[in-house]
Design a protein around this motif. Structure first.
Motif, PDB file in Angstrom:
ATOM      1  N   GLY A 128     -14.526   1.860  -7.114  1.00 46.55           N
ATOM      2  CA  GLY A 128     -14.184   2.641  -5.562  1.00 46.55           C
ATOM      3  C   GLY A 128     -12.645   1.105  -5.276  1.00 46.55           C
ATOM      4  N   VAL A 129     -13.312   0.194  -5.352  1.00 48.68           N
ATOM      5  CA  VAL A 129     -12.096  -0.715  -4.661  1.00 48.68           C
ATOM      6  C   VAL A 129     -11.163  -1.052  -5.846  1.00 48.68           C
ATOM      7  CG1 VAL A 129     -11.553  -3.320  -4.658  1.00 48.68           C
ATOM      8  CG2 VAL A 129     -13.998  -2.897  -4.166  1.00 48.68           C
ATOM      9  N   VAL A 130     -10.826  -0.909  -7.171  1.00 49.77           N
ATOM     10  CA  VAL A 130      -9.756  -0.524  -7.911  1.00 49.77           C
ATOM     11  C   VAL A 130      -9.613   0.876  -6.962  1.00 49.77           C
ATOM     12  CG1 VAL A 130      -8.934  -0.203 -10.168  1.00 49.77           C
ATOM     13  CG2 VAL A 130     -10.490  -1.798 -10.011  1.00 49.77           C
ATOM     14  N   ALA A 131      -9.673   1.855  -6.523  1.00 39.78           N
ATOM     15  CA  ALA A 131      -9.692   3.462  -6.547  1.00 39.78           C
ATOM     16  C   ALA A 131      -8.474   2.805  -4.844  1.00 39.78           C
ATOM     17  CB  ALA A 131     -10.454   4.068  -6.940  1.00 39.78           C
ATOM     18  N   PHE A 132      -9.238   1.677  -4.495  1.00 38.98           N
ATOM     19  CA  PHE A 132      -8.958   1.609  -3.475  1.00 38.98           C
ATOM     20  C   PHE A 132      -7.382   1.216  -3.148  1.00 38.98           C
ATOM     21  CE2 PHE A 132      -7.942   0.056   1.487  1.00 38.98           C
ATOM     22  CZ  PHE A 132      -8.435   0.768   1.905  1.00 38.98           C
ATOM     23  N   PHE A 133      -7.368  -0.067  -3.893  1.00 46.09           N
ATOM     24  CA  PHE A 133      -5.923  -0.508  -3.825  1.00 46.09           C
ATOM     25  C   PHE A 133      -5.169   0.737  -4.802  1.00 46.09           C
ATOM     26  CE2 PHE A 133      -9.183  -4.044  -2.356  1.00 46.09           C
ATOM     27  CZ  PHE A 133      -8.272  -4.095  -0.782  1.00 46.09           C
ATOM     28  N   TRP A 146       4.768  10.457  -7.713  1.00 42.95           N
ATOM     29  CA  TRP A 146       5.560  11.275  -6.421  1.00 42.95           C
ATOM     30  C   TRP A 146       6.858  10.896  -5.806  1.00 42.95           C
ATOM     31  CZ3 TRP A 146       0.964  11.522  -2.333  1.00 42.95           C
ATOM     32  CH2 TRP A 146       0.053  12.418  -3.245  1.00 42.95           C
ATOM     33  N   LYS A 147       7.307  10.102  -6.018  1.00 35.89           N
ATOM     34  CA  LYS A 147       8.682   9.344  -5.871  1.00 35.89           C
ATOM     35  C   LYS A 147       9.554   9.713  -7.372  1.00 35.89           C
ATOM     36  CE  LYS A 147       9.669   6.093  -2.844  1.00 35.89           C
ATOM     37  NZ  LYS A 147       9.672   4.729  -2.118  1.00 35.89           N
ATOM     38  N   ALA A 148       9.630   9.318  -8.121  1.00 38.14           N
ATOM     39  CA  ALA A 148       9.682   9.757  -9.323  1.00 38.14           C
ATOM     40  C   ALA A 148       9.968  11.501  -9.569  1.00 38.14           C
ATOM     41  CB  ALA A 148       8.885   9.001 -10.669  1.00 38.14           C
ATOM     42  N   GLN A 176      -2.389  13.084   2.892  1.00 36.09           N
ATOM     43  CA  GLN A 176      -3.693  13.397   3.473  1.00 36.09           C
ATOM     44  C   GLN A 176      -4.210  13.272   2.411  1.00 36.09           C
ATOM     45  OE1 GLN A 176      -5.661  14.380   5.937  1.00 36.09           O
ATOM     46  NE2 GLN A 176      -3.830  14.198   7.017  1.00 36.09           N
ATOM     47  N   ILE A 177      -3.706  13.139   0.773  1.00 36.40           N
ATOM     48  CA  ILE A 177      -4.764  13.445  -0.209  1.00 36.40           C
ATOM     49  C   ILE A 177      -4.817  11.643  -0.354  1.00 36.40           C
ATOM     50  CG2 ILE A 177      -3.990  12.622  -3.096  1.00 36.40           C
ATOM     51  CD1 ILE A 177      -2.307  15.887  -2.467  1.00 36.40           C
ATOM     52  N   MET A 178      -3.607  10.794   0.062  1.00 36.58           N
ATOM     53  CA  MET A 178      -4.038   9.224   0.027  1.00 36.58           C
ATOM     54  C   MET A 178      -5.154   9.113   0.893  1.00 36.58           C
ATOM     55  SD  MET A 178      -0.282   7.879  -1.178  1.00 36.58           S
ATOM     56  CE  MET A 178       0.864   7.806   0.530  1.00 36.58           C
ATOM     57  N   SER A 179      -5.247   9.908   1.646  1.00 42.55           N
ATOM     58  CA  SER A 179      -6.319   9.465   2.927  1.00 42.55           C
ATOM     59  C   SER A 179      -7.413   9.636   2.187  1.00 42.55           C
ATOM     60  CB  SER A 179      -6.051   9.536   4.214  1.00 42.55           C
ATOM     61  OG  SER A 179      -4.595   8.752   4.798  1.00 42.55           O
ATOM     62  N   GLY A 180      -7.543  10.626   1.519  1.00 42.78           N
ATOM     63  CA  GLY A 180      -8.755  11.431   0.987  1.00 42.78           C
ATOM     64  C   GLY A 180      -9.515   9.872  -0.066  1.00 42.78           C
ATOM     65  N   PRO A 189      -0.703   3.721  -4.121  1.00 42.76           N
ATOM     66  CA  PRO A 189       0.285   3.419  -4.714  1.00 42.76           C
ATOM     67  C   PRO A 189       1.457   4.078  -6.107  1.00 42.76           C
ATOM     68  CG  PRO A 189      -0.577   1.701  -3.895  1.00 42.76           C
ATOM     69  CD  PRO A 189      -1.481   2.265  -4.011  1.00 42.76           C
ATOM     70  N   MET A 190       0.218   4.338  -6.422  1.00 43.40           N
ATOM     71  CA  MET A 190       0.677   5.055  -8.017  1.00 43.40           C
ATOM     72  C   MET A 190       0.834   6.311  -7.770  1.00 43.40           C
ATOM     73  SD  MET A 190      -2.187   3.407 -10.998  1.00 43.40           S
ATOM     74  CE  MET A 190      -3.025   4.953 -11.558  1.00 43.40           C
TER      75      MET A 190
END
Length: 84
Positions: free
Chosen positions: A58-63, A73-75, A20-24, A67-68
């Motif tokens: 916006g473009v930079v944030a979208f892409f 979160w994985k770490a 949900q956070i990533m989608s937001g 992933p960052m």
């Protein structure tokens, strides 16, 4: 609905929250791009450089933001698993 063990239930809840956070973030980025293009085209009254900057951010944030976050979160998850 099947009963999940507590750990799996917590993991599923955490994964859903993260999704949900990533989608937001992606939605906010798209809105920023649309707003930036509207400003740059003169549809919305604001300085042109602000529109361009908003669209580029916006473009930079979208892409790059989702992933960052996923990598962070994985770490954290690996550190928590190693600590237990």
């Amino acid at each position: 609905m099947s009963q999940l063990p507590k750990d799996n239930e917590a993991d599923a809840t955490r994964a859903a929250w993260r999704y949900q956070i990533m989608s937001g973030i992606r939605l906010a980025a798209i809105l920023g791009v649309v707003a930036g293009i509207s400003i740059a085209q003169g549809v919305v009254a604001a300085p042109y450089p602000i529109g361009v900057a908003l669209a580029v951010i916006g473009v930079v944030a979208f892409f790059f933001a989702p992933p960052m976050l996923a990598k962070k979160w994985k770490a954290q998850d690996r550190a928590n698993d190693a600590g237990e």
